[in-house]
Design a protein around this motif. Sequence first.
Motif, PDB file in Angstrom:
ATOM      1  N   ALA A 138       0.887  -1.162   0.000  1.00 15.06           N
ATOM      2  CA  ALA A 138       0.000   0.000   0.000  1.00 15.06           C
ATOM      3  C   ALA A 138       0.927   1.214   0.000  1.00 15.06           C
ATOM      4  O   ALA A 138       1.396   1.655   1.044  1.00 15.06           O
ATOM      5  CB  ALA A 138      -0.894  -0.013   1.231  1.00 15.06           C
ATOM      6  N   GLN A 162       0.554   4.466   2.170  1.00 18.30           N
ATOM      7  CA  GLN A 162       0.795   4.236   3.591  1.00 18.30           C
ATOM      8  C   GLN A 162       2.262   3.899   3.823  1.00 18.30           C
ATOM      9  O   GLN A 162       2.852   4.306   4.834  1.00 18.30           O
ATOM     10  CB  GLN A 162      -0.102   3.109   4.127  1.00 18.30           C
ATOM     11  N   ASP A 196      -3.842   0.397   3.066  1.00 20.96           N
ATOM     12  CA  ASP A 196      -3.848  -0.136   4.420  1.00 20.96           C
ATOM     13  C   ASP A 196      -4.696   0.784   5.281  1.00 20.96           C
ATOM     14  O   ASP A 196      -4.389   1.963   5.439  1.00 20.96           O
ATOM     15  CB  ASP A 196      -2.432  -0.228   4.991  1.00 20.96           C
ATOM     16  N   GLU A 197      -5.754   0.215   5.825  1.00 22.52           N
ATOM     17  CA  GLU A 197      -6.742   1.031   6.516  1.00 22.52           C
ATOM     18  C   GLU A 197      -6.169   1.705   7.760  1.00 22.52           C
ATOM     19  O   GLU A 197      -6.420   2.888   8.018  1.00 22.52           O
ATOM     20  CB  GLU A 197      -7.931   0.150   6.916  1.00 22.52           C
ATOM     21  N   VAL A 198      -5.384   0.951   8.514  1.00 27.08           N
ATOM     22  CA  VAL A 198      -4.841   1.510   9.760  1.00 27.08           C
ATOM     23  C   VAL A 198      -3.873   2.649   9.460  1.00 27.08           C
ATOM     24  O   VAL A 198      -3.928   3.713  10.084  1.00 27.08           O
ATOM     25  CB  VAL A 198      -4.159   0.402  10.596  1.00 27.08           C
ATOM     26  N   GLY A 199      -3.025   2.422   8.470  1.00 27.97           N
ATOM     27  CA  GLY A 199      -2.059   3.459   8.102  1.00 27.97           C
ATOM     28  C   GLY A 199      -2.753   4.699   7.559  1.00 27.97           C
ATOM     29  O   GLY A 199      -2.379   5.823   7.888  1.00 27.97           O
ATOM     30  N   ALA A 200      -3.765   4.480   6.721  1.00 28.81           N
ATOM     31  CA  ALA A 200      -4.473   5.618   6.137  1.00 28.81           C
ATOM     32  C   ALA A 200      -5.188   6.408   7.237  1.00 28.81           C
ATOM     33  O   ALA A 200      -5.190   7.636   7.241  1.00 28.81           O
ATOM     34  CB  ALA A 200      -5.466   5.137   5.089  1.00 28.81           C
ATOM     35  N   GLU A 245      -4.401   6.527  10.406  1.00 30.58           N
ATOM     36  CA  GLU A 245      -3.391   7.194  11.226  1.00 30.58           C
ATOM     37  C   GLU A 245      -2.930   8.491  10.561  1.00 30.58           C
ATOM     38  O   GLU A 245      -2.828   9.534  11.196  1.00 30.58           O
ATOM     39  CB  GLU A 245      -2.209   6.232  11.346  1.00 30.58           C
ATOM     40  N   ARG A 246      -2.674   8.404   9.282  1.00 30.19           N
ATOM     41  CA  ARG A 246      -2.233   9.588   8.546  1.00 30.19           C
ATOM     42  C   ARG A 246      -3.341  10.648   8.532  1.00 30.19           C
ATOM     43  O   ARG A 246      -3.081  11.836   8.718  1.00 30.19           O
ATOM     44  CB  ARG A 246      -1.844   9.201   7.123  1.00 30.19           C
ATOM     45  N   PHE A 255      -3.635  12.523  11.647  1.00 30.16           N
ATOM     46  CA  PHE A 255      -2.534  13.465  11.847  1.00 30.16           C
ATOM     47  C   PHE A 255      -3.022  14.898  11.623  1.00 30.16           C
ATOM     48  O   PHE A 255      -2.603  15.824  12.314  1.00 30.16           O
ATOM     49  CB  PHE A 255      -1.406  13.123  10.861  1.00 30.16           C
TER      50      PHE A 255
END
Lengths: 510, 319, 291
Positions: free
Chosen positions: A303, A306, B22-26, B28-29, B32
Amino acid sequence: MTTKRALDKKSKAQAAKIAPVEKLPKQAKTGAMKFEYAPSLESTDIVRIEKRNRLFIGGKFIEPSSEAYFTSMNPATGERLADIAEAGDADVDLAVRTARKTYENVWSKMSGRERGRYLFRIARLIQERSRELAVLETLDNGKPIRESRDVDVPLVAAHFFYHAGWADKLNYAFPGQNVSPLGVVGQIIPWNFPLLMAAWKIAPALACGNTVVLKPAETTSLSALLLAQVFQDAGLPDGVVNIVTGAGATGAALVNHPDVDKIAFTGSTDVGKIIARAVAGTKKRLTLELGGKSAHIIFEDAALDQALEGVINGIYFNQGHVCCAGSRLLLEESIAEEFVAKLKKRVAKLRVGNPLDKNTDIGAINSAGELKKIKKLIQLGKDEGGEFFEPTCAIPDKGFYQRPCFFSNVSSSFTLSRVEIFGPVLAVSTFRTSQEAVLKANDTPYGLAAGIWSEKGAKIHKVAGQLKAGVIWANTYNKFDPSAPFGGYNESGWGREGGRHGLSAYLDVR
Amino acid sequence: MRSVSMTDKAGRTLALLVPPVDEVGATERAEFFTKRSIKKESKIHALYLAISMCDLTTLEGADTPGRVRQMCEKARHPVPPDVFQSVAGQKNLPPIPSVAAVCVYPSMVSTAVKALAGSAINVASVATAFPSGQAPLKVKLDDTRFAVSEGANEIDMVINRGAFLSGDYQLVFDEIAATKEACGEAHLKVILETGELGSLDRVRLASEIAMRAGADFIKTSTGKIQPAATLPVTLVMLQAIQDFYMKTGKKIGMKPAGGIRTAKQAIQYLCMVNETMGSDWLTPDLFRFGASAMVNDILKQIFKEATGRYYYDRVFSLD
Amino acid sequence: MAIEKNLHVPKTIKLFINGEFPRTESGRHISLYEHGSQKVFAHVCRASRKDLRNAVAASLAARGEWEKRSAYNRAQILYRMAEMAEGHREEMVSLLTKINAASAGDANQSVDAAIEAFVYYAGFADKFSQVSGCVNPVSGPHHAFTTPEPVGCVAAIFDDNIESILALPIVAATLASVIASGNVVTALLPSNVSAQLAPLAEIFATSDLPKGVVNLLTGHQSELLDHLASHMEVQSICYVGSDRTTQEKLKTLGAENMKRVICFAPDANPTSLDRLAGFVEFKTVWHPIGH
């Protein structure tokens, strides 16, 4: 402000025919506006910094017998922040004797349940004084207030909270084995996460029933001394934690003190080796969290947006002053060009400046010496032929600053790929297959951490298994938790901190 | 990277390469941007910008010409100019801008066009059997053509989620392409209804399809389904737009809609646009808010900045 | 014509490197005598630095494959060692009685303990990661787990003064525990008991253990110890003995590449989790939990 509609208001029918809206031109005619963020400075009123900061021994702040003081600077301005007592051999000896006496008479006699209560109280007090701790940490260290506020201090409280609960449950940590505390623990911590490292060290040591002599790094002593006030407020018995400030000589005095049962050190691998040799002939236990040159692997099936954030967080968090920083970026060749283009755009968006500004992403380098070292390595990278990228953003004229930057087309044989820079400098190279990625990632004497980005679960598990590193962040990076063991393979250290595994560093398990 | 292949009207094959999310990463960003601290002149600047990016919307069964006319007045003057002058005069604040557009059902378009005569405000109409999109294509296209013929210069269509969720991406593509054609010169905003798509991966895929099929804007939601616009969904759509721009040089607009109610949220979105896309996208031509309730909250914030008082809605009307 | 009774064939005890039994490249030997006599019982190879280097190289080459084996497979092989040891019982007993004048009872007990060590670690190979690993309840949308992994290339060094009757089970237990988790090992055997330990090499050679996983050297510690302790490819040292000077030396030399130096007293319990836990690295893996 809005697009002017070229609509003939008189005739609907005509309107439909004659293009109600002009085709929006490439350059929007209203003009896109630059959105500057005005400074949003965190107030420093909440913090009172003593001009002269004494040693914390036996529950009291006392003058060093050496009567020596040194200056601690605010790296954001290069101005003097405070004077700090320099503990000499006699002071270290007093601290160790105090810790020993407290261990024998007070702390080892106390039940785990009672010890835990103190740790819980400390955790709560940290939460209550969180703003003060965060501001002081930023003033002394130079890290952005956003990070000290949202990362460091919450984790500090979490570490005390987590370990508090272990104090009366240690017999469940190692079922079938007997545990007992080690005694007096000497702890030496670095300047990159002054308060957090103090918490990583002190919380488990106390939970396990040891008493502590802590030596903060000489450029960042203040938050540890504020933590001492928290201990006083929490009613922690005098002498359980003693803090001796000073530089290398103070640390050496602690390492070499005959009545210390264990040394825990976080810092550079070079110093780690010196300490390892110093205690080789003694019965002292030793745990070490040392340097790293961690690989961050991005596969083509990742991804990517990310992953990009993971890379940014991996290397530019805390100005890159992170032992587990993802300082070697390994890109699968098929996406390398696209990713580097994205990286350039993203790095240019990072905001470098006053650490007290809530919108600052990258604060000050901790000291003039560190900045000089970083600059030297950047020059070396240029000389070696890496392709250098650095945004043009403004940086303050006073203080120690380095723009976030990276080198692409880096070879494994470059100095950049091998030595720990400990700054916001990323080395980018490419690979063709996952086997090659693993080979390159493991091509280092270190073994602290690694990052993997792929949406293919089987690949993640395989590569995670093959990487010789103590912490693997898959599809994430730089995540920390008191319950998750942290520590390195090979020359990145001995032992783990955090979780059940971290306890064994402070217990005799039989 | 997922590859989905489309055939356009001319029979050409378009390969859509859709990177995973990636859902968690997106998330988190995206979160921010809630940490940015926008103060003083940059706050005023952002608030003015946000008003100018607003699509004031009424999409009720109970809509009447009277209601639409009232909303159009609010669109022209979010605050009566004299009222604003009396409060903000000393502070030397510029006049409050009008909003970017009003958004209504096709049957209300002519009312809105009349009410906004002489202004710079666009008239947007939902179409294509909004909000469900569950009608034959012919009906959807007639709906669109009708709205355009009534004077709408922006069309907010919905994608065929039934087709999308059953994997018939070609049908989704074809319907968007056909609607685009039916729009003529009107701008097409394509509503993905992200709250029904189930994952950010699908949001990304739907964004790709919509942009390839001719969308001028992509838009999160109808406002009829929860969750509507969220920061992570908007971030993923912006990143799709960014990648599309990198590949094609074509700038697509973004419209988060529904669920954005406060000035604070507006600023978070603007920070996201600023840091993800750069200032090029900080214009109503490329970024809109589908957020009617937000306008008054923004006004309250502007009044607060002007006077130091916390304000109430009653000074500018509840419309 | 019958051969004179005393004219037996004295055994030459060779090194065990990469699954083979080479003589030392140096052509040197040490003589071992029968208990209380001047009668040479056997010659043992006096390994050189070069032999040591070859042994470490062999273990490195074996590392990847052994690490990759399933824990179940390693367990099977360790149990096979117990079976093979049972087959060598008489030989081991006779060595102990002949060289050390041990009683048959004591000698048998020693062999029993060695066999028990193989069985114990066979049973632990596929369990210790469950015992010592865990899932970490981290705060946030992540799955984080911690598992033990082999530390890599281990040097096992046995004190010369280990009591002969104890040497067999100690060496068996130490080597079994080190390889059970997937490590590879080069061992410096106690020189005065090398002959009694010779059957161990044959056990390792015939238990389906991949070549190079275990390498055994005999010789003078004074010649070899420094080179083993300072070898940069060795990640960890297992020292069995109680000599403090040796310990200090190992730790000092080992610091150059941060070797983990783990010391066990000769009388420490040979079968325990400690022995496994000393030679693993804990790896914590994080992954987000999302759609």
